[in-house]
Write an enzyme that holds these catalytic residues in place. Structure first.
Site, PDB file in Angstrom:
ATOM      1  N   ARG A  74     -83.380  60.550 -24.202  1.00  0.00           N
ATOM      2  CA  ARG A  74     -82.235  61.068 -24.948  1.00  0.00           C
ATOM      3  C   ARG A  74     -80.989  60.208 -24.718  1.00  0.00           C
ATOM      4  O   ARG A  74     -80.205  59.969 -25.642  1.00  0.00           O
ATOM      5  CB  ARG A  74     -81.977  62.515 -24.531  1.00  0.00           C
ATOM      6  CG  ARG A  74     -80.932  63.235 -25.364  1.00  0.00           C
ATOM      7  CD  ARG A  74     -80.974  64.733 -25.103  1.00  0.00           C
ATOM      8  NE  ARG A  74     -79.923  65.409 -25.827  1.00  0.00           N
ATOM      9  CZ  ARG A  74     -78.944  66.114 -25.255  1.00  0.00           C
ATOM     10  NH1 ARG A  74     -78.918  66.257 -23.940  1.00  0.00           N
ATOM     11  NH2 ARG A  74     -78.019  66.694 -25.983  1.00  0.00           N
ATOM     12  N   HIS A  86     -88.926  65.094 -29.062  1.00  0.00           N
ATOM     13  CA  HIS A  86     -88.767  66.493 -28.680  1.00  0.00           C
ATOM     14  C   HIS A  86     -90.066  67.115 -28.167  1.00  0.00           C
ATOM     15  O   HIS A  86     -90.130  68.317 -27.950  1.00  0.00           O
ATOM     16  CB  HIS A  86     -88.239  67.298 -29.868  1.00  0.00           C
ATOM     17  CG  HIS A  86     -86.813  66.988 -30.194  1.00  0.00           C
ATOM     18  ND1 HIS A  86     -86.149  67.547 -31.267  1.00  0.00           N
ATOM     19  CD2 HIS A  86     -85.912  66.168 -29.581  1.00  0.00           C
ATOM     20  CE1 HIS A  86     -84.907  67.084 -31.304  1.00  0.00           C
ATOM     21  NE2 HIS A  86     -84.742  66.246 -30.298  1.00  0.00           N
ATOM     22  N   ASN A  93     -72.790  65.229 -25.875  1.00  0.00           N
ATOM     23  CA  ASN A  93     -73.272  64.464 -24.723  1.00  0.00           C
ATOM     24  C   ASN A  93     -73.091  65.194 -23.399  1.00  0.00           C
ATOM     25  O   ASN A  93     -73.431  64.653 -22.343  1.00  0.00           O
ATOM     26  CB  ASN A  93     -72.561  63.115 -24.651  1.00  0.00           C
ATOM     27  CG  ASN A  93     -72.925  62.207 -25.807  1.00  0.00           C
ATOM     28  OD1 ASN A  93     -74.021  62.297 -26.343  1.00  0.00           O
ATOM     29  ND2 ASN A  93     -71.998  61.344 -26.206  1.00  0.00           N
TER      30      ASN A  93
END
Length: 336
Positions: A78, A205, A107
């Site tokens: 990520r 994911h 973030n």
């Protein structure tokens, strides 16, 4: 009899697995079709003469860290994605200046920074001023995901340089977890990525976690229950248990409820069963072309090959290199 059959079953699975590995290796090593057309100045084994131990060092430290922390592959993957989608793959996500990308809400839940810092510190001892933070992020993401296979899942081009700009205001380029299909496609197209890349990279994911704040809009409306019709009602109850309707929740939920720490194609099966956690996951089933790709990538070997190619494409997005005369090599990754 049971032990003999069990042994035969394990043997067949081993044969199937190594067959899959050979197919995957062939797919990854043949050609570069589908990569962004312009070579931005990256190369395989860029540090072969200037820092021969660079990639081995990244792998060694990353694998040692992942061995003790199952969450790291999702975090480092990520981190790489969020870096590349904002100002390109230039390690801008690592900077600590005021109002940097780190401070932006999308973030806030990123992790993996200490691993990058540890790698950078070791490489600065071995090869001062040579290996960029941007390349470390790209390599560590690959190596963290590859740990379960004990072999590199995709090749990483290197030669990126580090950028000096990191602004929270630039993070609007990141796809929203609540985005519909057209919004997602536009976000990816702005980076030179197409629908195949959108679906393949969404497969990240299959590991990692989502903040409950990204999930609760699919479960509640105000004080009432309001389940997204694109979400399986039984699975929605599981998500509700993990993400209660409470303000300012800091809880998280696994993006793949079935195999949360295994990098596999189960994510796509989840989508077909209306068990994608985020609205942006479910959106992939609402477009005919994307849904066809989703179905194709339920085959893990096809997923690994597609993901590998799309990661290489993403790794070229707006890079700074010696070829284009931009960027620098930071001695500390959080300092411009």
């Amino acid at each position: 009899m049971q032990s003999v059959c069990g042994g035969a079953g394990r043997w067949r699975r081993a044969v199937a697995w190594w067959g899959a590995v050979l197919v995957l290796a062939h797919l990854l090593n043949c050609g570069s079709a589908g990569l962004l057309d312009t070579n931005p100045g990256l190369a395989y084994n860029f540090y072969a003469t200037t820092c021969p131990s660079a990639e081995a060092t990244v792998r060694s430290i990353t694998w040692a860290q992942v061995a003790g922390n199952q969450a790291l592959p999702g975090q480092l993957l990520r981190l790489h994605f969020h870096d590349c989608f904002v100002k390109g793959c230039d390690a801008s996500i690592l900077l600590d200046n005021a109002q940097s990308e780190k401070t932006a809400p999308p973030n806030g839940s990123l992790g993996g920074y200490p691993v990058i810092d540890a790698i950078k510190a070791q490489l600065e001892k071995a090869c001062p001023g040579v290996v960029s933070c941007a390349d470390i992020v790209a390599l560590a993401a690959r190596d963290a995901v590859s740990y379960q296979f004990k072999a590199s899942l995709w090749q990483v081009e290197t030669g990126r340089r580090d950028g000096p700009v990191s602004l929270a205001s630039n993070t609007g380029a990141l796809p929203s977890p609540s985005a519909g299909f057209n919004g997602l496609l536009q976000s990816f197209a702005a980076k030179g990525l197409d629908v195949n890349d959108l679906v393949a990279l969404s497969g990240a994911h299959t590991i990692g976690k989502a903040s409950c704040s990204s999930v609760t809009p699919r479960l509640y409306q105000g004080n009432a229950t309001s389940i997204d019709p694109l979400l399986d009602s039984t699975y929605a109850k599981t998500l509700m248990n993990a993400c209660p309707n409470t303000p300012a929740s800091t809880s998280t939920v696994d993006l793949d409820g079935a195999t949360p720490f295994k990098f596999d194609g189960n994510y796509y099966t989840n989508l077909q069963n209306k068990r994608g956690v985020l609205a942006s996951d479910a959106a992939l089933t609402q477009n005919a072309a994307a849904a066809t790709i989703v179905n194709d990538l339920t085959n893990p070997i096809k997923f690994y090959a597609a993901f590998s190619m799309s990661m290489k494409k993403m790794g070229r997005v707006d890079v700074l290199t010696l070829k284009n005369g931009q960027g620098k090599i930071r001695t500390k990754c959080n300092v411009p």
